[in-house]
Write a protein that holds these residues in place. Structure first.
Motif, mmCIF file in Angstrom:
data_model
loop_
_atom_site.group_PDB
_atom_site.id
_atom_site.type_symbol
_atom_site.label_atom_id
_atom_site.label_comp_id
_atom_site.label_asym_id
_atom_site.label_seq_id
_atom_site.Cartn_x
_atom_site.Cartn_y
_atom_site.Cartn_z
ATOM 1 N N PHE A 207 -34.422 -29.200 -27.291
ATOM 2 C CA PHE A 207 -34.016 -28.867 -28.140
ATOM 3 C C PHE A 207 -32.923 -29.510 -29.373
ATOM 4 O O PHE A 207 -32.388 -29.168 -30.068
ATOM 5 N N SER A 208 -32.958 -30.695 -28.881
ATOM 6 C CA SER A 208 -32.295 -31.788 -29.746
ATOM 7 C C SER A 208 -32.425 -32.396 -30.831
ATOM 8 O O SER A 208 -31.937 -32.939 -31.781
ATOM 9 N N LYS A 209 -33.636 -31.918 -31.359
ATOM 10 C CA LYS A 209 -33.925 -32.177 -32.684
ATOM 11 C C LYS A 209 -34.857 -31.391 -33.807
ATOM 12 O O LYS A 209 -33.757 -30.170 -34.625
ATOM 13 N N ALA A 210 -35.575 -30.472 -33.263
ATOM 14 C CA ALA A 210 -36.793 -29.185 -34.873
ATOM 15 C C ALA A 210 -35.112 -27.408 -34.610
ATOM 16 O O ALA A 210 -34.861 -27.602 -35.219
ATOM 17 N N TRP A 211 -34.969 -27.908 -33.018
ATOM 18 C CA TRP A 211 -34.186 -27.113 -33.491
ATOM 19 C C TRP A 211 -32.674 -26.787 -33.515
ATOM 20 O O TRP A 211 -32.087 -26.034 -33.562
ATOM 21 N N LYS A 258 -35.605 -22.132 -37.440
ATOM 22 C CA LYS A 258 -36.468 -23.672 -36.903
ATOM 23 C C LYS A 258 -37.458 -24.044 -38.083
ATOM 24 O O LYS A 258 -37.322 -24.876 -38.470
ATOM 25 N N ASP A 259 -38.866 -23.269 -37.882
ATOM 26 C CA ASP A 259 -39.655 -23.071 -38.456
ATOM 27 C C ASP A 259 -39.489 -23.674 -40.037
ATOM 28 O O ASP A 259 -40.621 -24.523 -40.688
ATOM 29 N N ALA A 260 -38.106 -22.864 -40.409
ATOM 30 C CA ALA A 260 -37.909 -23.344 -42.508
ATOM 31 C C ALA A 260 -37.017 -24.653 -42.060
ATOM 32 O O ALA A 260 -36.858 -25.173 -43.089
#
Ligand SMILES: Cc1ncc(COP(=O)(O)O)c(C=O)c1O
Length: 349
Positions: A207-211, A258-260
């Protein structure tokens, strides 16, 4: 048939794990006088006086929904660095066993091996930064327990050829770890889809990058129930704080955000790439499937220092094998990327 118990370090075979206070009673209502907690609450506004769920059941079932992976195949750790360390502690006998890393790659595979006194066999990536499968096969011996495959790879940024990863999974008798810390930025599906096909597969995500949750420290390992039973047996009982569990459970309701953010990072990457390509100081931008570029520049170390003087911090990878004169640059906001480009324009080598 692959059996992780056959790879397990001998002294762990009969390990009696710590049994936590709530193992015998699962309800949330009751008079809890079993764990030496403070009965009044906490010194904070919110109460944190009770120990958290050691197996993070609620959080796992929410993650299972989002990822489409059964909760039984999910392990949660204090960052993905925790499962990396646990895999060494479970399967690699110090001074006897070894692992294979594919360099240049994420540094913790080596550091964690060093901490655990486990030998690392370093196989270099090919010129095009892909896996060198014949060299990996040649490096494997009877004591090789784990092959670390970081894809998309840090620091090169690219995904490896997927058929090469599959060939390792189908021929290697030990565990193949596919570290997908940057999968959210890549176009391909996760290797987690192949768990049923390859019982020796462990997939890592974070969860450290994209999230955007690096400070909460939450990493995931997806694997067979047999592998996860071993990891659960040796982990610290309360390895994930209650704050992390509660906060991420709440955050998962905003998965579309997150997707945005990922879409914006990918759009910024395109702009940054074309801006960097115009600069004299930039010699080559390697293709990426992640949220960073490995960039070959003129005089990497001097450039790195000049950027630091302007409070712009990138990662100097110029001393890393196969990364001569390369800086690793994380894709930032438009404003941050513009500042970087302006600073690079003004630099006098
Ligand atoms: C490839 C790779 N794996 C794992 C990690 C560590 O992630 P975490 O923050 O979940 O410990 C990183 C961090 O940079 C990484 O690049």
């Amino acid at each position: 048939m692959f059996d992780p118990n056959a790879l397990l370090r001998p002294h762990l075979k009969n390990l009696v794990p710590y049994s936590s206070a709530r193992d015998d009673y699962k309800g949330s209502e009751g008079v809890f006088l079993d764990a030496n907690e403070n009965p009044f609450g906490s010194i904070t506004d919110e109460n944190w006086n009770r120990y958290p769920d050691p197996y993070q059941k609620e959080l796992k079932s929410a993650i299972a929904q989002i990822k489409g992976i059964p909760a039984e195949n999910i392990f949660l750790g204090n960052g993905s660095d925790e499962p990396i360390d646990l895999l060494y502690r479970a399967f690699c006998e110090p001074g006897k066993d070894n692992v294979i890393i594919n360099s240049p790659t994420y540094g913790m595979y080596q550091v964690s091996a060093d901490i655990n006194a486990v030998e690392v066999k370093e196989v270099l990536l090919t010129e095009s930064y892909d896996l060198d499968v014949p060299a990996i096969n040649a490096a494997i011996d009877a004591n090789t327990k784990i092959i670390w495959v970081c894809s998309p790879n840090n620091p090169t940024g690219n995904d490896f050829t997927l058929a090469k990863i599959e060939s390792l999974l189908s021929t290697f008798k030990g565990i193949v770890v596919v570290d997908e810390a940057y999968i959210d930025f890549a176009e391909r599906a996760s290797f987690a889809e192949k768990l049923a096909e390859y019982p020796n597969l462990v997939v890592l995500q974070t969860f450290s990058k994209a999230w955007g949750l690096a400070a909460l420290r939450l990493g995931m390992a997806f694997a067979s129930e047999a592998i996860l039973a071993i990891m659960n047996k040796i982990k610290a009982p309360y390895n994930l704080s209650g704050l992390t569990q509660r906060t991420v459970l709440e955050a998962l309701k905003n998965a579309t955000e997150k997707d945005a953010m990922v879409a914006e990072i990918l759009a910024n990457a395109k702009e940054l790439k074309s801006a960097l390509q115009q600069l004299d100081v930039v010699e080559h931008i390697y293709p990426t499937d992640a949220n960073f570029f490995l960039v070959k520049v003129k005089g990497a170390r001097a450039l790195y220092t000049k950027l630091i003087e302007q409070k712009i911090i990138v990662r100097d990878r110029s001393k890393v094998v196969l990364c001569n004169d390369a800086l690793r640059i994380t894709i930032g906001t438009k404003e941050e990327n513009n500042k970087l480009v302006e600073a690079l324009k003004n630099v006098k080598n």
